[in-house]
Design an enzyme around this catalytic site. Structure first.
Site, PDB file in Angstrom:
ATOM      1  N   ASP A  14      14.275  -9.967  29.390  1.00  0.00           N
ATOM      2  CA  ASP A  14      13.597 -10.583  28.210  1.00  0.00           C
ATOM      3  C   ASP A  14      14.440 -10.607  27.525  1.00  0.00           C
ATOM      4  OD1 ASP A  14      11.123 -11.891  26.581  1.00  0.00           O
ATOM      5  OD2 ASP A  14      11.354  -9.661  25.140  1.00  0.00           O
ATOM      6  N   SER A  15      14.317 -11.669  26.724  1.00  0.00           N
ATOM      7  CA  SER A  15      15.282 -11.631  25.342  1.00  0.00           C
ATOM      8  C   SER A  15      15.318 -10.283  24.408  1.00  0.00           C
ATOM      9  CB  SER A  15      14.950 -12.822  24.235  1.00  0.00           C
ATOM     10  OG  SER A  15      14.126 -12.461  23.993  1.00  0.00           O
ATOM     11  N   TYR A  46      15.080 -16.005  21.222  1.00  0.00           N
ATOM     12  CA  TYR A  46      15.287 -17.491  22.102  1.00  0.00           C
ATOM     13  C   TYR A  46      14.390 -18.517  21.914  1.00  0.00           C
ATOM     14  CZ  TYR A  46      18.751 -15.339  25.826  1.00  0.00           C
ATOM     15  OH  TYR A  46      18.998 -14.606  26.515  1.00  0.00           O
ATOM     16  N   GLY A  47      13.981 -17.986  21.045  1.00  0.00           N
ATOM     17  CA  GLY A  47      11.876 -18.673  20.115  1.00  0.00           C
ATOM     18  C   GLY A  47      12.717 -19.837  19.310  1.00  0.00           C
ATOM     19  N   CYS A  77       9.973 -13.116  29.833  1.00  0.00           N
ATOM     20  CA  CYS A  77       9.982 -14.164  28.569  1.00  0.00           C
ATOM     21  C   CYS A  77       9.870 -15.194  28.746  1.00  0.00           C
ATOM     22  CB  CYS A  77      11.856 -13.751  28.003  1.00  0.00           C
ATOM     23  SG  CYS A  77      11.670 -14.508  26.361  1.00  0.00           S
ATOM     24  N   ASN A  78       8.211 -15.960  28.170  1.00  0.00           N
ATOM     25  CA  ASN A  78       8.128 -17.535  28.288  1.00  0.00           C
ATOM     26  C   ASN A  78       8.647 -18.481  27.351  1.00  0.00           C
ATOM     27  OD1 ASN A  78       4.630 -16.903  27.460  1.00  0.00           O
ATOM     28  ND2 ASN A  78       5.321 -15.318  27.127  1.00  0.00           N
ATOM     29  N   THR A  79      10.098 -18.154  26.569  1.00  0.00           N
ATOM     30  CA  THR A  79      10.928 -19.128  26.477  1.00  0.00           C
ATOM     31  C   THR A  79      11.430 -18.968  27.226  1.00  0.00           C
ATOM     32  OG1 THR A  79      10.729 -18.359  24.078  1.00  0.00           O
ATOM     33  CG2 THR A  79      11.873 -20.163  24.390  1.00  0.00           C
ATOM     34  N   GLU A 156       8.803  -7.057  15.571  1.00  0.00           N
ATOM     35  CA  GLU A 156      10.413  -6.405  15.511  1.00  0.00           C
ATOM     36  C   GLU A 156      10.285  -5.389  14.895  1.00  0.00           C
ATOM     37  OE1 GLU A 156      13.297  -6.815  18.455  1.00  0.00           O
ATOM     38  OE2 GLU A 156      12.695  -7.889  19.347  1.00  0.00           O
ATOM     39  N   CYS A 190       3.736 -15.603  24.980  1.00  0.00           N
ATOM     40  CA  CYS A 190       5.089 -14.854  24.049  1.00  0.00           C
ATOM     41  C   CYS A 190       4.687 -13.429  24.504  1.00  0.00           C
ATOM     42  CB  CYS A 190       4.846 -15.354  22.096  1.00  0.00           C
ATOM     43  SG  CYS A 190       7.031 -14.278  21.312  1.00  0.00           S
ATOM     44  N   THR A 191       5.766 -13.157  24.981  1.00  0.00           N
ATOM     45  CA  THR A 191       5.634 -11.383  25.247  1.00  0.00           C
ATOM     46  C   THR A 191       5.471  -9.947  24.058  1.00  0.00           C
ATOM     47  OG1 THR A 191       8.319 -11.164  25.598  1.00  0.00           O
ATOM     48  CG2 THR A 191       6.266 -12.069  27.469  1.00  0.00           C
ATOM     49  N   HIS A 192       5.807 -10.645  22.813  1.00  0.00           N
ATOM     50  CA  HIS A 192       5.743 -10.086  21.652  1.00  0.00           C
ATOM     51  C   HIS A 192       4.360  -9.913  20.958  1.00  0.00           C
ATOM     52  CE1 HIS A 192       9.979  -9.792  20.998  1.00  0.00           C
ATOM     53  NE2 HIS A 192       9.959  -9.029  20.081  1.00  0.00           N
TER      54      HIS A 192
HETATM   55  N1  DGL Z   1      10.468 -12.613  24.428  1.00  0.00           N
HETATM   56  C1  DGL Z   1      10.183 -14.309  24.019  1.00  0.00           C
HETATM   57  C2  DGL Z   1       9.363 -15.078  24.703  1.00  0.00           C
HETATM   58  O1  DGL Z   1       8.423 -14.202  25.068  1.00  0.00           O
HETATM   59  C3  DGL Z   1       9.699 -14.116  22.482  1.00  0.00           C
HETATM   60  C4  DGL Z   1      11.628 -13.412  22.049  1.00  0.00           C
HETATM   61  C5  DGL Z   1      12.370 -14.508  21.660  1.00  0.00           C
HETATM   62  O2  DGL Z   1      12.351 -15.864  20.738  1.00  0.00           O
HETATM   63  O3  DGL Z   1      13.368 -14.357  21.785  1.00  0.00           O
HETATM   64  O4  DGL Z   1       8.922 -16.020  24.349  1.00  0.00           O
END
Ligand code: DGL
Length: 280
Positions: A14-15, A46-47, A77-79, A156, A190-192
């Site tokens: 993940d990011s 990363y978003g 990580c979805n992005t 975060e 998004c994983t958050h």
């Molecule tokens: N983990 C990222 C996702 O699932 C979100 C966090 C980021 O923007 O890096 O898209």
């Protein structure tokens, strides 16, 4: 299952810390499997980044994970999945599971009205990966999505409930739901966001199912290990490594605050910038 037990770890990327929601589900579902997790916190989030940059960062991070000799990679990580899944698959000698398709399948299965809303980062929304994957899973579905750039920094910062979280979430969710008549399913893309599930569910109410990718990604990994005959021996393991490209102490602190669980000693990962990566 075959006799070909495979003790190598599952690599999870993940990011930052968000992918720990997927790691937690993998560990719950597959307690015998060793894992190695990498968060690219040094370059998160990363978003908001352009697609080609996300692709390059993801490939560089995946090279670090591949060097740990995993039997399978999970892009948690979805992005990164939205922008780089095909490139990671092309680069990896081991199978790669992303989080977009499992989330899309869960949403398509949950909806009865065929109206699904998705919240995600700007990059994931712009990629169109979720609408494409949901419609592929269930053709007559209407998908309305919204980028929620304030949510990752909020998570975060450890703000998971209370008045501030509630008002930021309301400002995103109420217009989103009104823009999609009959919506009965909200996908957390998004994983958050699973860390905000409770206030989100409170705002959308009992008529809207709140689904995410973590559970179905773990299911997909389990299926794949069975297909490959690559499960670990059934003895259980405590072989779990966690690494970050960012500040080790800060990662451990955020992760502990979010998950209430002490992580194994967090390792410092240093990622090589690879100029020759195939970026278009
Ligand atoms: N983990 C990222 C996702 O699932 C979100 C966090 C980021 O923007 O890096 O898209």
């Amino acid at each position: 299952m075959t006799e070909r037990a495979d003790r190598r770890p599952i690599g999870v990327f993940d990011s930052g810390v968000g992918g720990l929601t997927v790691l937690a589900e993998l560990r719950r579902r597959l307690p015998d499997e060793a894992t190695v997790y990498l968060g690219d916190n040094d370059r998160a989030p990363y978003g908001p980044r352009p697609a080609d940059e996300v692709r390059r960062f993801t490939l560089e991070a995946v090279d670090w994970l591949l060097a740990q000799d995993p039997k399978l990679l999970v892009l948690a990580c979805n992005t990164a999945t939205a922008h780089a899944l095909d490139d990671v698959r092309a680069r990896s000698a081991v199978p790669v599971v992303g989080v977009v398709r499992p989330g899309a399948v869960a949403a398509a299965a949950a909806t009865r009205t065929g109206a699904v809303s998705v919240i995600a980062t700007a990059g994931t929304v712009e990629s169109g990966a979720y609408p494409d994957a949901i419609v592929e899973a269930s053709a007559d579905t209407t998908v309305v999505q919204l980028a929620c750039p304030e949510l990752v920094p909020m998570v975060e910062a450890g703000i998971l409930e209370g008045r501030r979280a509630e008002s930021i979430l309301r400002a995103y969710l109420e217009p989103l739901l009104s823009a999609n008549p009959g919506v009965d399913t909200l996908l957390l893309g998004c994983t958050h966001y699973p860390l905000l599930r409770e206030p989100i569910a409170g705002i959308v109410g009992p008529g809207v199912a709140v689904v995410d990718s973590a559970f179905t990604t773990a299911l997909a990994v389990e299926d794949l290990l069975d297909v490959l005959g690559a499960r670990a021996p059934a003895a259980g393991t405590d072989a779990h490594r966690v690494a970050t490209t960012g500040d080790v102490a800060a990662f451990a602190m955020v992760a502990e605050r979010l998950f209430g669980e002490r992580l194994p000693a967090v390792e410092q990962a240093s990622i090589e910038a690879t100029a020759a990566l195939p970026v278009d």
